[in-house]
Write an enzyme that holds these catalytic residues in place. Structure first.
Site, PDB file in Angstrom:
ATOM      1  N   GLU A 140      16.140  -4.437 -73.821  1.00  0.00           N
ATOM      2  CA  GLU A 140      15.698  -4.263 -75.152  1.00  0.00           C
ATOM      3  C   GLU A 140      16.057  -2.894 -75.730  1.00  0.00           C
ATOM      4  O   GLU A 140      16.262  -2.649 -76.867  1.00  0.00           O
ATOM      5  CB  GLU A 140      14.259  -4.264 -75.000  1.00  0.00           C
ATOM      6  CG  GLU A 140      13.686  -5.836 -74.972  1.00  0.00           C
ATOM      7  CD  GLU A 140      12.454  -5.867 -74.675  1.00  0.00           C
ATOM      8  OE1 GLU A 140      11.605  -6.381 -75.536  1.00  0.00           O
ATOM      9  OE2 GLU A 140      11.728  -5.955 -73.600  1.00  0.00           O
ATOM     10  N   GLU A 194      11.637 -11.688 -68.733  1.00  0.00           N
ATOM     11  CA  GLU A 194      10.234 -11.489 -68.592  1.00  0.00           C
ATOM     12  C   GLU A 194       9.331 -12.800 -68.515  1.00  0.00           C
ATOM     13  O   GLU A 194       8.392 -12.884 -67.932  1.00  0.00           O
ATOM     14  CB  GLU A 194       9.512 -10.765 -69.871  1.00  0.00           C
ATOM     15  CG  GLU A 194       9.976  -9.253 -69.966  1.00  0.00           C
ATOM     16  CD  GLU A 194      11.200  -9.214 -70.719  1.00  0.00           C
ATOM     17  OE1 GLU A 194      11.658  -7.742 -70.960  1.00  0.00           O
ATOM     18  OE2 GLU A 194      12.183 -10.013 -70.729  1.00  0.00           O
TER      19      GLU A 194
END
Length: 301
Positions: free
Chosen positions: A121, A141
């Site tokens: 990210e 995730e």
């Protein structure tokens, strides 16, 4: 610059004579993110942006590994400190989006090794990504009952299109650097020994207008038209419910992605932060994290 004890991780900054600041994430062996690493990255980036001798910035990880993302203990009920939860939201919007991606100096990620979760990210918010062919990239995730929380639900679809982004997120799929290049997740593939140098030159090229300056959050050319996007999201919901009827977090992730497409990326970021805070407290997250540690325990025997 960026001082913290080794156990917590930090970042190190070196400024070359060419005016490129190299910011290195240092938290061996996988350069996992922690609140300390993120705060150090924030401090290092802000210092580099303020320095007159810095024209551009390269972000990389120590010893050929960019960052494996947040340590599993960072989610679930394992870290109850309120500050950590607040920091994640503050980090995603105030830091990653409003000072890092919106920086007046270009940021280029030099990617090698595992670049997962929050690690990817951070790279997604850079203005370009240079990778080795063997680097492993993924937003993983969901396997821990949560969703990406540093803007991944918003930036990944804008870089690779909705179909590919959903596949990567919902399946916690890791892709190699060479494949990442084919669908636009990275901008170039180079050998490990040329990685940082290529990233430096790329950053200077952006600064001098020879290469495009791209804020991932506002890219639209890869996004499917709205009607098609809604169909893709509808199908993804159907698949998620069919494959895991008792799991709520994949559907929450799809909702967050949809919010960004329908109401704009800024609204999507806020929904992502709120969803992450909620999911981190969930029983699903706690049990998946527990299973992860149990499996790691048995595999060592």
């Amino acid at each position: 610059m960026g001082s913290s004890s080794n156990t917590k991780g930090t970042t190190v900054v070196e400024v070359g004579t060419d005016g490129v600041a190299i910011i290195t994430i240092v938290n061996p062996p996988l350069n996992l993110l922690s609140v300390d690493v993120i705060l150090s990255l924030k401090e290092s980036t802000e210092q580099a942006l303020q320095r007159d001798d810095v024209r551009a910035i390269v972000i990389t990880g120590s010893k050929g590994k960019f960052s494996g993302g947040f340590g599993v203990t960072a989610f679930g009920g394992l870290q109850k400190r309120e500050t950590d939860r607040r920091v994640l939201g503050f980090m995603s919007i105030e830091f990653i989006t409003d000072s890092y991606e919106a920086a007046r100096k270009p940021l280029v990620a030099a990617i090698d090794g595992p670049t997962l979760g929050g690690g990817l990210e951070i790279a997604l918010a850079c203005h370009a990504r240079i990778s080795t062919s063997t680097a492993l990239l993924g937003l993983t995730e969901l396997q821990f009952g949560i969703l990406p929380g540093l803007g991944g639900t918003q930036r990944l679809p804008r870089l690779v299109g909705l179909r590919k982004a959903l596949e990567m997120m919902l399946m916690s799929k890791r892709v190699k650097g060479e494949d990442a290049l084919t669908f636009g997740l990275v901008d170039a593939i180079v050998p490990p020994d040329e990685l940082v140098n290529t990233a430096r030159l790329w950053a200077l090229d952006i600064m001098e207008g020879r290469k495009p300056w791209v804020a991932s959050l506002y890219k639209t050319d890869k996004l499917e038209p709205l009607a098609e996007a809604r169909e893709i999201l509808k199908f993804a919901r159907f698949q998620a419910q069919k494959q895991a009827p008792n799991l709520r977090h994949p559907l929450v992730c799809i909702d967050v992605i949809e919010e960004g497409i329908v109401s704009g990326p800024r609204a999507g970021l806020w929904k992502e932060v709120e969803a992450l805070q909620e999911l981190r407290q969930s029983d699903t997250c706690k049990s998946l994290v527990h299973i992860f540690f149990a499996q790691r325990g048995t595999s060592k025997v």
